[in-house]
Design a protein around this motif. Structure first.
Motif, short mmCIF file in Angstrom:
data_model
loop_
_atom_site.label_atom_id
_atom_site.label_comp_id
_atom_site.label_asym_id
_atom_site.label_seq_id
_atom_site.Cartn_x
_atom_site.Cartn_y
_atom_site.Cartn_z
N LYS A 37 5.88 -19.62 -2.05
CA LYS A 37 6.46 -18.90 -3.18
C LYS A 37 6.89 -17.47 -2.86
N GLY A 38 6.27 -16.85 -1.87
CA GLY A 38 6.63 -15.48 -1.54
C GLY A 38 5.77 -14.94 -0.41
N PHE A 39 5.88 -13.63 -0.20
CA PHE A 39 5.08 -13.01 0.85
C PHE A 39 4.69 -11.59 0.44
N ILE A 40 3.68 -11.07 1.14
CA ILE A 40 3.10 -9.76 0.83
C ILE A 40 3.46 -8.77 1.94
N ILE A 41 3.79 -7.55 1.52
CA ILE A 41 3.98 -6.42 2.41
C ILE A 41 2.90 -5.40 2.04
N GLU A 42 2.14 -4.92 3.01
CA GLU A 42 1.13 -3.90 2.77
C GLU A 42 1.44 -2.69 3.63
N LEU A 43 1.44 -1.51 3.03
CA LEU A 43 1.54 -0.25 3.76
C LEU A 43 0.12 0.28 3.89
N ARG A 44 -0.33 0.47 5.12
CA ARG A 44 -1.71 0.88 5.37
C ARG A 44 -1.78 2.19 6.14
N LYS A 45 -2.85 2.90 5.92
CA LYS A 45 -3.11 4.16 6.61
C LYS A 45 -4.35 3.97 7.47
N LYS A 46 -4.22 4.33 8.74
CA LYS A 46 -5.36 4.25 9.67
C LYS A 46 -6.44 5.23 9.25
N GLY A 47 -7.68 4.76 9.28
CA GLY A 47 -8.80 5.61 8.96
C GLY A 47 -9.76 5.68 10.12
N LEU A 48 -10.70 6.60 10.02
CA LEU A 48 -11.68 6.77 11.08
C LEU A 48 -12.60 5.55 11.18
N LEU A 49 -13.10 5.08 10.03
CA LEU A 49 -13.98 3.91 10.00
C LEU A 49 -13.26 2.65 9.56
N TRP A 50 -12.39 2.77 8.54
CA TRP A 50 -11.63 1.63 8.07
C TRP A 50 -10.28 2.11 7.57
N ASP A 51 -9.35 1.19 7.48
CA ASP A 51 -8.00 1.52 7.04
C ASP A 51 -7.91 1.37 5.52
N SER A 52 -7.01 2.14 4.91
CA SER A 52 -6.83 2.05 3.46
C SER A 52 -5.41 1.58 3.16
N ILE A 53 -5.25 0.91 2.02
CA ILE A 53 -3.94 0.42 1.59
C ILE A 53 -3.28 1.49 0.73
N LEU A 54 -2.07 1.92 1.13
CA LEU A 54 -1.30 2.89 0.37
C LEU A 54 -0.44 2.21 -0.69
N GLY A 55 -0.08 0.95 -0.46
CA GLY A 55 0.73 0.21 -1.42
C GLY A 55 0.95 -1.22 -0.98
N ILE A 56 1.22 -2.07 -1.98
CA ILE A 56 1.41 -3.49 -1.75
C ILE A 56 2.69 -3.92 -2.46
N THR A 77 9.75 -0.22 -4.26
CA THR A 77 8.59 0.57 -4.68
C THR A 77 7.33 -0.24 -4.43
N LEU A 78 6.35 0.38 -3.81
CA LEU A 78 5.07 -0.28 -3.56
C LEU A 78 4.16 -0.10 -4.77
N HIS A 79 3.24 -1.04 -4.93
CA HIS A 79 2.33 -1.05 -6.08
C HIS A 79 0.88 -0.98 -5.62
N THR A 92 3.05 -7.98 -8.09
CA THR A 92 2.28 -6.74 -7.97
C THR A 92 2.63 -5.86 -9.15
N LYS A 93 1.74 -4.93 -9.48
CA LYS A 93 1.99 -4.04 -10.62
C LYS A 93 1.40 -2.67 -10.34
N THR A 94 1.63 -1.74 -11.22
CA THR A 94 1.20 -0.35 -11.15
C THR A 94 1.83 0.34 -9.94
N PRO A 95 3.07 0.83 -10.11
CA PRO A 95 3.79 1.48 -9.01
C PRO A 95 3.04 2.69 -8.45
N THR A 96 3.17 2.86 -7.14
CA THR A 96 2.64 4.05 -6.46
C THR A 96 3.82 5.00 -6.22
N SER A 97 3.58 6.09 -5.55
CA SER A 97 4.66 7.02 -5.20
C SER A 97 5.32 6.64 -3.88
#
Length: 110
Positions: A37-56, A77-79, A92-97
């Motif tokens: 049905k579709g696919f996911i794109i994730e923008l991630r930020k490298k972290g010291l212990l773990w990475d965080s998701i900036l948007g999906i 626009t990432l959410h 996906t919902k709730t847009p990020t910057s």
């Protein structure tokens, strides 16, 4: 930052880039079944212990056009939230910057 692409049971990752406007210029090609049905794109930020998701971003395959060559791409626009019914993703919902420039298409034979 880096980008993760997920479709079916496949996952690909870009290289890490620093800065507020990273550019990856990487091509990815997936062979997928018609029932996907579709696919996911994730923008991630490298972290010291773990990475965080900036948007999906969830891109339905019904919105993807066919082409024989690359185009200029589109800004998406990432959410911050994934919309699911059970384990099935519908969007996906709730847009990020954050926005990402992607050229997404079904490759046609030459």
């Amino acid at each position: 930052t880096y980008v993760v692409l997920k479709v079916q049971n496949l996952k690909s990752t870009t290289i890490d880039r620093k800065g507020s406007q990273p550019c990856w210029e990487q091509d990815f090609m997936f062979e997928i079944s018609a029932d996907e049905k579709g696919f996911i794109i994730e923008l991630r930020k490298k972290g010291l212990l773990w990475d965080s998701i900036l948007g999906i971003l969830w891109i339905p395959l019904a919105n993807v056009e066919h082409a024989t060559d690359e185009g200029p791409g589109d800004w998406w626009t990432l959410h911050s939230e994934v919309v699911k019914t059970g384990s099935e993703i519908h969007g996906t919902k709730t847009p990020t910057s954050h926005e990402i420039l992607l050229d997404v298409y079904f490759a046609l034979p030459f």
